[in-house]
Enzyme design. Structure first.
Site, PDB file in Angstrom:
ATOM      1  N   GLU A   1       7.216   3.587   4.429  1.00  0.00           N
ATOM      2  CA  GLU A   1       7.545   4.722   5.291  1.00  0.00           C
ATOM      3  C   GLU A   1       8.992   5.175   5.181  1.00  0.00           C
ATOM      4  O   GLU A   1       9.538   5.740   6.128  1.00  0.00           O
ATOM      5  CB  GLU A   1       7.253   4.346   6.757  1.00  0.00           C
ATOM      6  CG  GLU A   1       8.218   3.326   7.375  1.00  0.00           C
ATOM      7  CD  GLU A   1       7.781   1.882   7.261  1.00  0.00           C
ATOM      8  OE1 GLU A   1       8.290   1.029   8.012  1.00  0.00           O
ATOM      9  OE2 GLU A   1       6.921   1.601   6.404  1.00  0.00           O
TER      10      GLU A   1
ATOM     11  N   HIS B   1       5.013   6.186  11.326  1.00  0.00           N
ATOM     12  CA  HIS B   1       6.209   5.349  11.331  1.00  0.00           C
ATOM     13  C   HIS B   1       7.488   6.160  11.536  1.00  0.00           C
ATOM     14  O   HIS B   1       8.519   5.595  11.900  1.00  0.00           O
ATOM     15  CB  HIS B   1       6.328   4.588  10.005  1.00  0.00           C
ATOM     16  CG  HIS B   1       5.762   3.209  10.029  1.00  0.00           C
ATOM     17  ND1 HIS B   1       6.030   2.296  11.031  1.00  0.00           N
ATOM     18  CD2 HIS B   1       4.963   2.546   9.143  1.00  0.00           C
ATOM     19  CE1 HIS B   1       5.415   1.151  10.771  1.00  0.00           C
ATOM     20  NE2 HIS B   1       4.761   1.281   9.638  1.00  0.00           N
TER      21      HIS B   1
ATOM     22  N   GLY C   1       0.829  -1.199   0.000  1.00  0.00           N
ATOM     23  CA  GLY C   1       0.000   0.000   0.000  1.00  0.00           C
ATOM     24  C   GLY C   1       0.861   1.246   0.000  1.00  0.00           C
ATOM     25  O   GLY C   1       0.649   2.175  -0.770  1.00  0.00           O
TER      26      GLY C   1
ATOM     27  N   GLU D   1       4.928  -2.392  13.226  1.00  0.00           N
ATOM     28  CA  GLU D   1       3.659  -2.420  12.501  1.00  0.00           C
ATOM     29  C   GLU D   1       2.449  -2.491  13.434  1.00  0.00           C
ATOM     30  O   GLU D   1       1.463  -1.794  13.245  1.00  0.00           O
ATOM     31  CB  GLU D   1       3.641  -3.580  11.502  1.00  0.00           C
ATOM     32  CG  GLU D   1       4.677  -3.462  10.391  1.00  0.00           C
ATOM     33  CD  GLU D   1       4.527  -2.196   9.550  1.00  0.00           C
ATOM     34  OE1 GLU D   1       3.492  -1.499   9.660  1.00  0.00           O
ATOM     35  OE2 GLU D   1       5.456  -1.896   8.785  1.00  0.00           O
TER      36      GLU D   1
ATOM     37  N   GLU E   1       1.822   5.781   7.601  1.00  0.00           N
ATOM     38  CA  GLU E   1       3.202   5.915   7.142  1.00  0.00           C
ATOM     39  C   GLU E   1       3.894   7.095   7.823  1.00  0.00           C
ATOM     40  O   GLU E   1       5.087   7.021   8.149  1.00  0.00           O
ATOM     41  CB  GLU E   1       3.254   6.070   5.623  1.00  0.00           C
ATOM     42  CG  GLU E   1       2.574   4.947   4.843  1.00  0.00           C
ATOM     43  CD  GLU E   1       3.024   3.552   5.229  1.00  0.00           C
ATOM     44  OE1 GLU E   1       4.184   3.386   5.666  1.00  0.00           O
ATOM     45  OE2 GLU E   1       2.222   2.598   5.102  1.00  0.00           O
TER      46      GLU E   1
END
Length: 889
Positions: free
Chosen positions: A270, A307, A267, A326, A304
């Site tokens: 980061e 992160h 998708g 995650e 993202e």
């Protein structure tokens, strides 16, 4: 690969790296078929290693080595060893500089790992182990280095040259070339490296941090997509402000960049300061993007960005710690989404994904703990268990500690480990030290696989006015351990007791209660034993227990509710999740009755209580419309399959359709009036209020289309023709495509053709057109899918296209995929074999439906096993696919 089993890597074998790389200086001279990569690495022996004479072993794949020099002196071929996966230098000083030149072929890189071409641009994907396809390196997350990157490219083809950090130099070169040098002052592992080069346009904005620093924000896209960036930019700014306010995290570089890429396995990624996004996760405007995608873009942009701290500034020591970044970051983005939208609706949507997909993963051959003990191919462990279950575990810590102590724990974690590569145990230790709580037993959530079963029984003593709840927990066998070897989990269970007039006050006898609220009608019980009882005093009437409020733990709850009790919960329960779940449980019971009738060949009259419940929901003006829409949707076929001991695809599909159709018939008037009441001519906004309104309207339309009447067909046509946004257009098209009425055939063909002609130049919109047809549950689904694969809009090399057609059909069209002759299984196996040679990550992820073969009838099991065996027998099978197939068989 079928003749040579890939090596299994074990967490227990972890050793610190023998060498460290203090600085990494990279130069890329871009060429589609022969990019020259020069790396200058400042390397030293690791003082924490117990191997003072170890050779230097660098990872590398698909590289053409041109030269190696140690401290400026070229090495001869006799001074190093080279094979397909590593470069070994047997003798080195303790501190030295290594210069390596390699050639790579981005044009031929169909795996979309490392450096590759996506249409006209160069881009990278290095997580988990893609950097070794760029140059020889210590490609592991516990080797952190300071990166300086110079990108050289043709000015006409690649006017934009990007990498991590801040731009520190740029200029023109001979032969129409130019360069930009980027420096990232924060040490990072190679998996966070990024490079993008192309003819891109940019949307610019700024953000002022809490300390007053101005951050340049940039989103790079193809020129045609400039009008689809506003939502992502607004989402980014909201994310930055939220992370400051809720977690105290300020952004650290001077610039934050996002690039939209059409060919991308994931998708988004980061990479430090330069996030690379799949176009489907960043581009959005009302005419081309659904409400769900608007919300998805907001969530992924946030994920993202978050992160930057939970993954980049503090990263994972090894890939067994993947959920450290995650799971924690999914928890953070879920909290953000809950604050931006409806907290209850967000929670219900998260739980629906968990209970249908992650629970199935927990019960399958690829089941693994959140901290897995071993793997063959790390790409196979980017799973819902790592992400979603990992987030649930963090959420349980939040529940047990309370918001204030949890924030203190996260602050301590970031302060203690900034700039380090750490473990899940380090995260737990920070939470323990900040709160004073012992989470030793709780850590079993990370080490034990499987979804716990929680059986609940109760007893009411009217004379003593005491109510007793007894909980028994167990966990089924999984590949790493039998049920008898599983130890009790530490499970927080949020509860309430419902009386005739609403919630009853809770007064518990004994210990074991932790409540972070002054509300005496809600408690969190902490289960730590296999069997545990709690007695409530001064309970003046027989209550209905509201169990697992907010879905406080990822468990399968077993309590024998009567249908009348479920009706009471749907009417009166304050907790939105429990209210929704009661409706789901009531619907499951009704659908199970319909399934029994289907198998017996009998007619089934839907239980009037379910109809009454839906009627009451439709007329309840106090409900958020988004919640109303959720409560009106029957449990999905995927969830019903997950509940079954043996999945009966036909019975599930036809029974569920029968119940839906009967509800539509009985409540036609209410659905029609609700549809009309929620039809609006207001200008589009992705606001929570408008999204809720459209959601409710389109749920009503989906019911009305089951009737196949002229009125309902006209509604769908009118909605398609008058739609000013993609949510209304694609919802009506999907309802029309799935309509069984004979009068709909010509209408749907015309609508599909008109849609394609209108949107053929918008790839993401056409992906939705492909998925609507691939998931159509009417007969001959496989034929439709095979025709779609011949359509000019389909490209098997593009992951988004593969997911839209092959993935959508095999995962979202059970009645057609599981056709009696096994043709669907053969079709999937054929595609996996083809894709494995091009893109092993995508191939292995497509395998999931076949891995569940044990859940089906014996004749289906044999057909599925045959295709798995055929895949396994293929020559040159990748590690990705081999691991999944071998574990499945």
């Amino acid at each position: 690969m079928n003749d040579l089993q890939p090596k299994t890597i074990f967490l227990s074998d972890y050793e610190v790296p023998d060498f460290l790389i203090d600085s990494t200086d990279l130069t890329f001279d871009l060429n589609a078929e022969a990019t020259l990569v020069t790396s200058v690495l400042s390397i030293r022996r690791n003082p924490d290693s117990n191997k003072p004479t170890a050779p230097l072993i660098l990872n590398g794949q698909e590289l053409k080595l041109q030269s190696v020099a140690l401290d400026g002196t070229a090495l001869s071929a006799q001074q190093y060893e080279l094979d397909d996966e590593q470069l070994v230098i047997a003798s080195t000083p303790d501190t030295f500089q290594l210069t390596i030149e390699v050639l790579i072929n981005p044009q031929a890189n169909t795996s979309l790992e490392g450096l590759y071409k996506s249409r006209t641009m160069f881009c990278t994907q290095c997580e988990a182990e893609g950097f070794r396809k760029i140059t020889y390196y210590l490609d592991r997350p516990d080797v952190l280095s300071e990166f300086t990157t110079t990108v050289i490219g043709d000015k006409t083809e690649f006017p934009v040259l990007l990498s991590n950090g801040n731009a520190i130099n740029q200029g023109d070169l001979a032969d129409n070339k130019h360069f930009v040098t980027w420096h990232d002052p924060f040490r990072k592992p190679a998996y966070l490296f990024a490079l993008v080069a192309g003819d891109l346009d940019v949307v610019n904005d700024t953000f002022k941090t809490c300390s007053g620093r101005d951050i340049a924000l940039q989103i790079f896209v193809e020129t045609k997509d400039l009008d689809k960036c506003d939502h992502a930019m607004n989402s980014l700014k909201k994310s930055m402000r939220w992370d400051e306010e809720v977690f105290g995290r300020e952004y650290d570089l001077d610039i934050f960049m996002i690039v939209a890429v059409d060919d991308f396995n994931m998708g988004a990624m980061e990479n430090k300061g330069l996030n690379i996004f799949n176009t489907s996760c960043v581009l959005a405007k009302p005419e081309t993007t659904t409400d769900a995608t608007f919300q998805r873009v907001e969530a992924i942009v946030a994920h993202e960005y978050f992160h930057n701290w939970s993954g980049n500034r503090v990263t994972c020591r090894d890939w067994f710690q993947l959920s450290l970044k995650e799971g924690f970051t999914v928890f953070r983005d879920s909290e953000f989404s809950a604050d931006m939208n409806s907290r209850t609706v967000s929670r219900v949507e998260n739980v629906s994904l968990l209970r249908t997909m992650q629970f199935a993963e927990d019960g399958g051959p690829m089941s693994h703990p959140v901290q897995p003990p071993s793997f063959m191919e790390i790409s196979n462990f980017y799973t819902l268990t790592i992400y979603e279950k990992g987030a649930e575990i963090v959420g349980m810590i939040h529940t047990l500690l309370g918001a204030e102590k949890f924030r203190q724990g996260s602050d301590l974690y970031f302060e203690r480990h900034d700039g380090q590569a750490v473990t899940i145990q380090d995260f737990i230790a920070a939470m323990e030290d900040a709160s004073g709580r012992d989470l030793t037993q709780f850590k079993r959530w990370y080490s034990q696989a499987g979804t716990p079963n929680l059986k609940v029984s109760d007893h009411y003593n009217a004379d003593a006015q005491e109510y007793e709840l007894t909980f028994e927990q167990s966990c089924p066998s999984t590949p790493e351990a039998s049920s008898s070897d599983k130890k009790p989990f530490h499970i927080p269970v949020a509860i309430g007791l419902l009386g005739d007039a609403g919630n009853l006050p809770l007064q518990i006898k004994g210990s074991g209660v932790n409540s972070e609220t002054e509300d005496n009608t809600n408690l969190v019980l902490e289960l730590t034993e296999t069997k545990q009882s709690f007695v409530f005093s001064d309970v003046k009437e027989q209550p209905v227990p509201a169990l697992l409020r907010g879905f406080s733990a990822p468990v399968k709850l077993h309590y024998e509710y009567t249908r009348d009790e479920l009706m009471q919960l749907t009417r009166s329960e304050d907790d939105g999740f429990c209210r929704w779940d009661a409706g789901q449980q009531l619907a499951v019971q009704v659908i199970n009755d319909a399934m029994d009738a289907y198998r017996a060949g009998d007619e089934y009259e839907v239980d009037q209580r379910l109809v009454d419940a839906y009627s009451a929901i439709l007329s309840d003006q106090s409900l958020d419309k988004a919640m109303t829409a959720l409560m009106l949707q029957l449990p999905s076929e995927a969830y019903l399959s997950e509940l079954a001991d043996q999945i009966d695809v036909d019975a599930i599909h036809y029974a569920r359709q029968s119940v839906r159709r009967q509800i539509a018939n009985k409540l036609k008037g209410a659905f029609t009036s609700t549809y009309k009441a929620n039809t609006s001519a207001a200008s589009y906004s992705p606001s929570a209020e408008q999204i809720a309104q459209r959601s409710l309207k389109n749920v009503c339309l989906s019911y009305l289309m089951l009737l196949g009447s002229d009125d309902s067909l006209e509604l769908a046509q009118d909605q398609i023709n008058s739609a000013t946004n993609m949510t209304d257009e694609i919802s009506a098209l999907a309802a029309l495509v799935n309509c069984e009425a004979s009068g709909a055939i010509a209408i749907k063909d015309q609508a599909l053709g008109a849609y394609y002609n209108k949107w053929q130049d918008e790839a993401l919109v056409i992906n939705q057109w492909l998925s609507v047809q691939a998931t159509c549950s009417l007969p001959n689904g496989l034929d439709r899918v095979q025709r779609l694969m011949q359509h000019p809009s389909f490209d098997i090399k593009n992951p988004n296209k593969v997911r839209s057609v092959i993935g959508a059909f095999c995962n979202g069209n059970a009645i057609n995929f599981h056709c009696e002759d096994g043709a669907g299984y053969k079709f999937l196996a054929d595609q996996i074999i083809v894709l494995d040679a091009m893109n092993p990550q995508i191939a292995s992820r497509l395998l999931t439906p076949l891995t569940k073969w044990r859940r089906y009838a014996p004749e289906q099991q044999e057909l599925m096993k045959t295709q798995l065996a055929r895949i396994k027998a293929s020559s040159s099978l990748s590690k990705d696919v081999y691991e999944v197939v071998s574990k499945s068989l």
